[in-house]
Each structure stands twice: as C-alpha cells, then as structure tokens.
Motif scaffolding. Structure first.
Motif, PDB file in Angstrom:
ATOM      1  N   ARG A   1       2.949   9.486 -10.685  1.00  0.00           N
ATOM      2  CA  ARG A   1       2.995   8.510 -11.372  1.00  0.00           C
ATOM      3  C   ARG A   1       2.661  10.076 -13.073  1.00  0.00           C
ATOM      4  N   PRO A   2       2.420  10.360 -14.291  1.00  0.00           N
ATOM      5  CA  PRO A   2       1.845  11.403 -14.436  1.00  0.00           C
ATOM      6  C   PRO A   2       0.625  10.812 -15.017  1.00  0.00           C
ATOM      7  N   ASP A   3       0.032   9.575 -15.605  1.00  0.00           N
ATOM      8  CA  ASP A   3      -0.756   8.777 -15.921  1.00  0.00           C
ATOM      9  C   ASP A   3      -1.580   8.515 -15.215  1.00  0.00           C
ATOM     10  N   THR A   4      -1.170   8.746 -13.516  1.00  0.00           N
ATOM     11  CA  THR A   4      -2.204   8.215 -12.223  1.00  0.00           C
ATOM     12  C   THR A   4      -2.869   9.666 -11.318  1.00  0.00           C
ATOM     13  N   ARG A   5      -2.291  10.572 -12.086  1.00  0.00           N
ATOM     14  CA  ARG A   5      -2.780  12.446 -11.783  1.00  0.00           C
ATOM     15  C   ARG A   5      -4.577  12.089 -10.755  1.00  0.00           C
ATOM     16  N   GLU A   6      -5.569  11.128 -11.681  1.00  0.00           N
ATOM     17  CA  GLU A   6      -6.482  11.435 -11.121  1.00  0.00           C
ATOM     18  C   GLU A   6      -6.770  10.728 -10.562  1.00  0.00           C
ATOM     19  N   VAL A   7      -6.296   9.605 -10.356  1.00  0.00           N
ATOM     20  CA  VAL A   7      -6.504   8.670  -9.086  1.00  0.00           C
ATOM     21  C   VAL A   7      -6.704   9.284  -7.565  1.00  0.00           C
ATOM     22  N   PRO A   8      -7.765   9.104  -6.916  1.00  0.00           N
ATOM     23  CA  PRO A   8      -7.354   9.288  -5.379  1.00  0.00           C
ATOM     24  C   PRO A   8      -7.092   8.848  -4.591  1.00  0.00           C
ATOM     25  N   ILE A   9      -5.458   9.288  -3.450  1.00  0.00           N
ATOM     26  CA  ILE A   9      -4.815   8.317  -2.389  1.00  0.00           C
ATOM     27  C   ILE A   9      -6.458   8.670  -1.101  1.00  0.00           C
ATOM     28  N   THR A  10      -6.802   6.857  -0.910  1.00  0.00           N
ATOM     29  CA  THR A  10      -7.918   6.461   0.161  1.00  0.00           C
ATOM     30  C   THR A  10      -6.319   6.947   1.189  1.00  0.00           C
ATOM     31  N   ASN A  11      -7.168   7.639   1.894  1.00  0.00           N
ATOM     32  CA  ASN A  11      -6.562   8.088   3.552  1.00  0.00           C
ATOM     33  C   ASN A  11      -5.988   7.131   4.214  1.00  0.00           C
ATOM     34  N   ILE A  12      -5.266   6.959   4.960  1.00  0.00           N
ATOM     35  CA  ILE A  12      -4.742   5.718   5.121  1.00  0.00           C
ATOM     36  C   ILE A  12      -5.044   5.424   6.459  1.00  0.00           C
ATOM     37  N   SER A  13      -6.022   6.236   6.492  1.00  0.00           N
ATOM     38  CA  SER A  13      -6.763   6.305   8.179  1.00  0.00           C
ATOM     39  C   SER A  13      -7.802   4.863   8.148  1.00  0.00           C
ATOM     40  N   GLN A  14      -7.975   4.933   5.971  1.00  0.00           N
ATOM     41  CA  GLN A  14      -9.564   4.119   5.833  1.00  0.00           C
ATOM     42  C   GLN A  14      -9.212   2.781   5.055  1.00  0.00           C
ATOM     43  N   VAL A  15      -7.680   2.889   4.875  1.00  0.00           N
ATOM     44  CA  VAL A  15      -7.492   1.628   4.354  1.00  0.00           C
ATOM     45  C   VAL A  15      -6.564   0.703   5.552  1.00  0.00           C
ATOM     46  N   PHE A  16      -6.311   1.702   6.140  1.00  0.00           N
ATOM     47  CA  PHE A  16      -6.100   0.228   7.437  1.00  0.00           C
ATOM     48  C   PHE A  16      -6.372   1.022   9.059  1.00  0.00           C
ATOM     49  N   PRO A  17      -7.801   1.290   8.952  1.00  0.00           N
ATOM     50  CA  PRO A  17      -7.851   1.775  10.622  1.00  0.00           C
ATOM     51  C   PRO A  17      -7.389   1.482  11.411  1.00  0.00           C
ATOM     52  N   SER A  18      -7.882   0.071  11.583  1.00  0.00           N
ATOM     53  CA  SER A  18      -6.933  -0.359  12.979  1.00  0.00           C
ATOM     54  C   SER A  18      -5.401   0.422  13.545  1.00  0.00           C
ATOM     55  N   ASN A  19      -5.085   1.058  12.803  1.00  0.00           N
ATOM     56  CA  ASN A  19      -4.043   1.675  13.030  1.00  0.00           C
ATOM     57  C   ASN A  19      -4.232   2.765  13.506  1.00  0.00           C
ATOM     58  N   PHE A  20      -5.312   3.385  13.940  1.00  0.00           N
ATOM     59  CA  PHE A  20      -5.526   4.636  13.959  1.00  0.00           C
ATOM     60  C   PHE A  20      -7.368   4.778  15.093  1.00  0.00           C
TER      61      PHE A  20
ATOM     62  N   GLN B   1       0.552  -1.231   0.470  1.00  0.00           N
ATOM     63  CA  GLN B   1      -0.325   0.020   0.340  1.00  0.00           C
ATOM     64  C   GLN B   1       1.085   1.203   0.228  1.00  0.00           C
ATOM     65  N   TYR B   2       2.170   1.257   0.200  1.00  0.00           N
ATOM     66  CA  TYR B   2       2.840   2.247   1.012  1.00  0.00           C
ATOM     67  C   TYR B   2       3.492   2.807  -0.046  1.00  0.00           C
ATOM     68  N   ALA B   3       4.108   1.844  -0.920  1.00  0.00           N
ATOM     69  CA  ALA B   3       4.886   1.726  -2.374  1.00  0.00           C
ATOM     70  C   ALA B   3       3.843   1.997  -3.717  1.00  0.00           C
ATOM     71  N   TYR B   4       3.178   1.265  -3.457  1.00  0.00           N
ATOM     72  CA  TYR B   4       1.838   1.617  -4.345  1.00  0.00           C
ATOM     73  C   TYR B   4       1.398   2.661  -4.319  1.00  0.00           C
ATOM     74  N   ALA B   5       0.569   3.786  -3.615  1.00  0.00           N
ATOM     75  CA  ALA B   5       0.514   4.890  -3.413  1.00  0.00           C
ATOM     76  C   ALA B   5       1.333   6.115  -3.519  1.00  0.00           C
ATOM     77  N   VAL B   6       2.904   5.462  -3.032  1.00  0.00           N
ATOM     78  CA  VAL B   6       3.588   6.670  -3.350  1.00  0.00           C
ATOM     79  C   VAL B   6       3.416   6.638  -5.017  1.00  0.00           C
ATOM     80  N   ALA B   7       3.714   5.480  -5.692  1.00  0.00           N
ATOM     81  CA  ALA B   7       4.127   5.463  -7.217  1.00  0.00           C
ATOM     82  C   ALA B   7       2.329   6.323  -7.957  1.00  0.00           C
ATOM     83  N   ILE B   8       0.805   5.871  -6.999  1.00  0.00           N
ATOM     84  CA  ILE B   8       0.633   7.047  -7.781  1.00  0.00           C
ATOM     85  C   ILE B   8       0.349   7.693  -7.416  1.00  0.00           C
ATOM     86  N   ALA B   9       0.978   8.867  -6.154  1.00  0.00           N
ATOM     87  CA  ALA B   9       1.161   9.776  -6.401  1.00  0.00           C
ATOM     88  C   ALA B   9       1.764  10.358  -7.405  1.00  0.00           C
TER      89      ALA B   9
END
Ligand code: CUO
Length: 690
Positions: free
Chosen positions: A138-157, A128-136
């Motif tokens: 890559r020029p072709d993924t500019r429109e993909v919203p990065i889901t907030n980490i508290s929603q991806v791994f809520p148990s950490n929060f 999830q970390y490396a994937y989110a870095v790549a999404i943030a």
C-alpha cells in the motif's frame, strides 16, 4: 512514529494470537475499538474488557468504525487453529481475497479499522501474511516497518523449550526491569549419526528462514495484479532459489558432503528424514516429522489433493516446452523462450503463479505442488489428522534437507533451458579498453594476509517478546541467544585501468569453489553452476588507473543482522526522518552472517572472480518513483516499486555457458575480468557478539 494510525498498524504485528483489545508495546499502548469489533466471545463484556486493558497505558489509539463490515465467509475454510500454507491452492486463493480486501481499503484509517476488525476473526498466520503483504504494497503504509516473522511467530524458528524458559525468566525477573535472556540450544534436531546434520547451522538459521519468508512476501503468487505482477519476478524466483542452491552445495563441500541429489524421481523412497521439533503457534503442536526412507504418495485430503502422476505430467510438458523452444497459451498462441524473456516466463510458469503463468491449465503448478506432496508424506490421506510438515510453509521449508533436493530438481529444469542458449560471446562478455589488473580481498585495514578470509561461530541475541502471546507484558524484552556462523568483515580492492574517456561500469563479484568434497578440481561448467554472487555495484572509471574499494558489509545480496532482528517497541525506533525511512520494509536479503561459506580448518580454496561490464549494456531507466532507502539486497530482492536494476539476465555471466575451457583461460581472454585464489579458513570457536 508520530502518526497514531501508522503506530496502530505496527502494533498489529505484535502478539498475533491475543485479541486485538489487549495491550501492545510492553503494556504501554492499547487500541480503543468500537463495540461492534468485539468477537462474540467478548461482546457482552466490552466495557469490562476495555477498562481492564486500558489501565496504566501511556497511549490509547481510537479505531474508527468500519463503513462496511466485510463478509469473511471466504476464509472460513481455514480454521483459526489450522496451519496455513502458501503452497496450498485453496489457502492461496483465500489469501489472495484477503490481500485484495486489504489493498482496497479507501484510506489509512479505514485500513487500520479493517485490520483490527479482521484480525480476531481469521486464522492468525493467514492474517499476518496477508496483512504484511498489504503493508508492503500500500502506498500509504510505506513507513510501517514489517516485523520480522521470527519475532511474530518465534516458535516456527526456535526450539520450543526456550519459551518455557522465557516465561519463567520473565515471571521472576521481568518486573525488575532487567533484560530477560534465554539460550536457544545448537544442534537439537539430530545427532551426528545423520550426515545431513552437518548443514543444520545453515538450514535452521533464523536469518536464512526469515529471508525466505520475506522474499515470498514481497513476491506473492496470487492477489491483485498490482501486487503480483512485478518486473522479472519469475526470473527472480529462479535466480534467488538458484543462488540458495549454489550456496548450499558449496556449504556441503565445506563439510565433506557431495552436492545434493536433485529429487527428480518422486516414486522412490526419500532417504533423508527430518524431525523439526519446532511448534506451530496456532495449535501448539510440533510440526510433523518425516521418517527416513519415506515413500511419497498421492495426496488425497480435504485440504489438499494432488496426484504424483499429475506433477509428472506438468514436468514433462514444461520440459517439452523447453526442448521445443516455445510455450503455448490457452488459445494456442506461441511465445518463444528466448534469451531475454524466456527465463521469466518459465519462472512464473513453473513456480507457479496462476496470475502470471502463460497457461496454468496446461503447465500446471509444478513447484508448489511438489512442496505439497513432500509436506504431506507422513499423512497423505489425513487418516492421522496430521497437518503438513515444514515443507508446507515458507517460514520453515528451508530447515528440511529435502527442500534443497526439490529445489535442486527445479533448478535443473531452469538450467536445461539455460544450456540451450548460445554461450556468451566476446561482445557480451568484454568491455573494450577496461582492464582489471589486480584483485584482492583482505580482512580489516591492518596487516592481515590478503585473500585469506575467516569464519567462526558467533553468539547473538534477538528480541522475541513481540510474538510471545499471553506472556508477561512486563517492562523489558525477551532476548533469545543463538549461535550462528559469522565472517570477519573484509575489503575488496581492485586496480582498474581505463584506456578511454570517463565511463561507468558494473562490478560483479563472485566466488567459485575450485574443488569438490573429494578435493577434485571442478570444471568451468560446474563452477558456473556453483558460482556464489557476492556483490554487484556500479563504478565510475576515470581515464587511467583507478583503485576500487568495497566493504563486504555493503554487499548487494545481504542485509545486516540488525535489520533482520530489530528490536520491537517505540524506544527502539529512530526519530530522524531519514533513519525512519530506512527502518521500514527492509527485511528481505540474505543474512550478512552467512555471506561467506564456512570454509574449513585447513582453508578451502575458491576463485575470487571480478568482472567489470559495460554499464551502457547493463543500465535500466527507472520509473520516477520514490527512492527505496533499503535497497541494499537488490540482487536477491529487487527494488521496491522499481524495475530490477540490472538489464543483464540474472547471474550474468555465469547463468549461461561460457566460451572458454576453464576460468583461467576466460580471465586471460577478457581484460575486464580478473581472479585470484581465495582461502576461507574456519575457526571453530564461539565469539560473543560485541
Ligand atoms: Cu521458496 Cu519452494 O519456493 O520455497
């Protein structure tokens, strides 16, 4: 989102522990995988498995076969059930290779395939970390919203009993289409016997921790150069963390606690214990605790090894470089630590980024390895088979009181450098012919008393459904309610006289506490280090009198609640192109609900300080890249793919010593500055979010 590839990418943020062939978006969408993508566990049942999950879906997104299957051996050292730490050298190296792999996918379709193929074969947090870095990046993924980490791994929060409630609620009323609501308790980590608990609302705030995660996501220390090498990133490491410290120290005053004591000695017991009680998603164990009065030890484990003496050696070399005024690269070439580039060099060297440090062999990895030593204090040689505590993870580190002691120490090093520079002079501070004649901050538009601001508790909810793996995929989301500090929105009004031609200025707004926890007046040098940046924006000044108005909700340091916790799923996505653009990559920024410190019941006194500086000394010529539509938190996060938009050093004018005896004298000496007394009153009641 119309493009199904972009849609597929968004779905991969959901249900991070479930195999990629299960449904996403509340059972509505499924990815159709090539047979070769199934892991060994399911390889013999591909037809049965894919049939099972493709019934009743609205959309099937085909995933292309991969031209070349990547060799993932480099990531094997980090098992699927291990914790992943950005402060750990080996983990960072693995993450760096994975980011490089993701960045190298030749087109969008192959990136989708690569992500879908690798997801079930890697540690889920690493992925999830490396994937989110790549999404943030890559020029072709500019429109993909990065889901907030508290929603991806809520148990950490959030406190873990919430998840049991959530599953139970969803199982009973989920199918009825009603929203499922669960309550996250307040103050669950310690009792009031522990004084540090007074700050739990700040340290354990979901928005604070997700901001910190997002910042480190936007500014990784390792990976391909185009991802790591960013304009003034080292300086921003210093400044963003410095502002967190200033805010935390002021928040402590509000709660009758003195400033944090920097953790400058790693060889004495640490009085602050911390029992996080949150669960790690990958192994369902609670994060280990640190008892009170724990002595830190050398870490000697298979997954991490670092001696305290080594960290001390790096510290001494960094301090020596600051005293000498230059750093040396491995060939012995010296670079001066001057007032323009010095802080950036130090930031990258102290954090440290192995890609950007001027000499990581010599100056080491001071800040990251401090995190490591602290995070393993409970089990430094792994004899109890325990993983790292919350300090080992950027999503959780800010929960622990010791975070502020360690960063307090790092901040004192940066400040040692800053005080060696000459105080700002009149030419740097002034703006001839511009005077700020009146300043106020006022709640709302009615008859509220000027310069009295209000804080209170607010109950809000965030959707955690995306991260609840193996949970009910019922129609409807799972909303967790939590109580957080909030401030009543207010408006700044300034009257500015311009005695020259039309020109542009940069308006800089800070609040500085006037007294400490004992009600003793603070010196300018203390106020300087505790100054909280509230906002920064350009103003057009016409000849003569100008009135400048600015809403607190427009702040350049903060993002609104809705941007931190946007709901997941197609139904919640804006359709219009401009709104869709705003929806992407927008999660970095201090939470708006903590823009103001809590204050206290009697009203805590601050100086509201405003300065208009000469834009011709501030402006930056930007490269011609597309506009970033969510640039509102640029003071803390910079601008995506652009230069940092203020040429002055970050924190100006409070980052260096000032030429005056106190703030009143300074404001008297410079017409382009003004201040007024500001009172922050805390109202101890809980209000439901409207
Ligand atoms: Cu953000 Cu220590 O850098 O946690």
């Amino acid at each position: 989102m119309t493009n199904t590839d972009l849609k597929a990418l968004e779905l991969l943020f959901q249900r991070p522990l479930e195999p990629v062939f299960t449904t996403r978006d509340q059972g509505k969408v499924v990815l159709e995988l090539p047979d070769s993508f199934y892991t060994d566990r399911y390889r013999n049942d591909t037809v049965a498995v894919s049939n099972r999950f493709s019934q009743d879906v609205d959309l099937k997104i085909p995933v292309q076969e991969l031209a070349n299957k990547p060799n993932l051996d480099f990531a094997k050292k980090l098992g699927r059930k291990n914790q992943f730490s950005l402060f750990n050298d080996r983990h960072r190296e693995i993450a760096s290779q994975l980011i490089t792999l993701f960045m190298g996918a030749p087109n969008l379709k192959q990136f989708v395939s690569l992500a879908a193929y690798t997801k079930d074969r890697l540690n889920p947090v690493l992925f999830q970390y490396a994937y989110a870095v790549a999404i943030a990046h890559r020029p072709d993924t500019r429109e993909v919203p990065i889901t907030n980490i508290s929603q991806v791994f809520p148990s950490n929060f959030v406190e873990p009993s919430v998840f049991r409630d959530a599953r139970q609620e969803a199982a009973t009323i989920g199918d009825s289409g009603e929203r499922v609501h669960v309550d996250i308790p307040r103050n669950y980590t310690a009792s009031d016997r522990e004084f540090e608990q007074r700050l739990a609302y700040f340290r354990e705030d979901i928005g604070v921790n997700s901001h910190h995660w997002h910042w480190h996501l936007v500014y990784p220390t390792t990976g391909p150069t185009e991802v790591v090498r960013k304009d003034r990133r080292g300086e921003l490491f210093y400044y963003m963390h410095h502002q967190i410290l200033a805010r935390y120290n002021v928040e402590r005053f509000c709660n009758n606690l003195k400033r944090v004591q920097p953790l400058s000695n790693l060889r004495v017991e640490v009085p602050e214990g911390y029992f996080p009680k949150i669960l790690s998603s990958v192994n369902n164990r609670t994060y280990p605790a640190r008892v009170s009065d724990q002595l830190l030890k050398d870490v000697d484990r298979e997954d991490a090894a670092i001696e305290i003496a080594e960290v001390e050696r790096w510290r001494d070399r960094v301090l020596a470089a600051i005293d000498q005024g230059f750093v040396e690269d491995p060939s012995g070439t010296r670079t001066p630590l001057d007032d323009v580039r010095g802080i950036d060099i130090l930031g990258n060297m102290i954090e440290a980024s192995p890609v950007l440090s001027i000499n990581s062999q010599f100056y080491g990895n001071l800040h990251n390895q401090g995190h490591t030593i602290i995070s393993f204090a409970h089990d430094p040689d792994a004899r109890h088979l325990e993983e790292f505590g919350v300090m080992g993870d950027v999503t959780t580190a800010m929960r622990d009181p010791i975070f502020y002691r360690w960063h307090g120490f790092i901040d004192t090093i940066f400040n040692k450098f800053k005080v060696r520079l000459d105080p700002y002079n009149a030419a740097q501070l002034g703006f001839d012919g511009v005077s700020v004649d009146y300043v106020e901050a006022k709640i709302g538009t009615g008859n509220a008393r000027p310069n009295t601001l209000i804080t209170y508790w607010q109950k809000s909810s965030a959707d955690l459904a995306a991260g609840l793996d193996f949970g009910p995929s019922a129609d409807g989301n799972i909303f967790a309610s939590f109580t957080h500090l909030q401030n009543a929105p207010f408006t700044y009004t300034f009257n500015v006289t311009n005695r020259g031609a039309r020109r542009t200025g940069t308006c800089r707004i800070f609040i500085c506490p006037k007294v400490d926890e004992r009600n003793q007046p603070l010196r300018l040098e203390d106020q300087r280090l505790l100054a909280i940046e509230m906002d920064k924006f350009t103003v057009e000044l016409l000849p003569g009198e100008n009135t400048v108005r600015r809403q607190s909700t427009e702040s350049s340091v903060a993002i609104p609640f809705e941007r931190s916790f946007r709901p997941i799923g197609a139904a919640y996505q804006p359709k219009a192109a401009d709104e869709l653009a705003r929806f992407r990559f927008c999660g970095c920024g201090w939470p708006q609900h903590l823009l103001l410190p809590k204050g206290n019941a009697q009203g805590m006194l601050f100086d509201l300080f405003v300065m208009i500086s000469d834009y011709s000394q501030d402006s930056v010529v930007q490269p011609n890249t597309p506009n970033d539509s969510c640039s509102t938190a640029y003071s803390f996060c910079g601008l995506k793919d652009k230069l940092y938009p203020d040429r002055r050093t970050m924190g100006f004018p409070f980052d260096r010593r000032l030429p005056n005896a106190n703030l009143t004298e300074m404001v008297g000496a410079f017409q382009n500055m003004a201040k007024t007394d500001l009172k922050i009153v805390f109202n101890d009641r809980v209000v439901d979010k409207p």
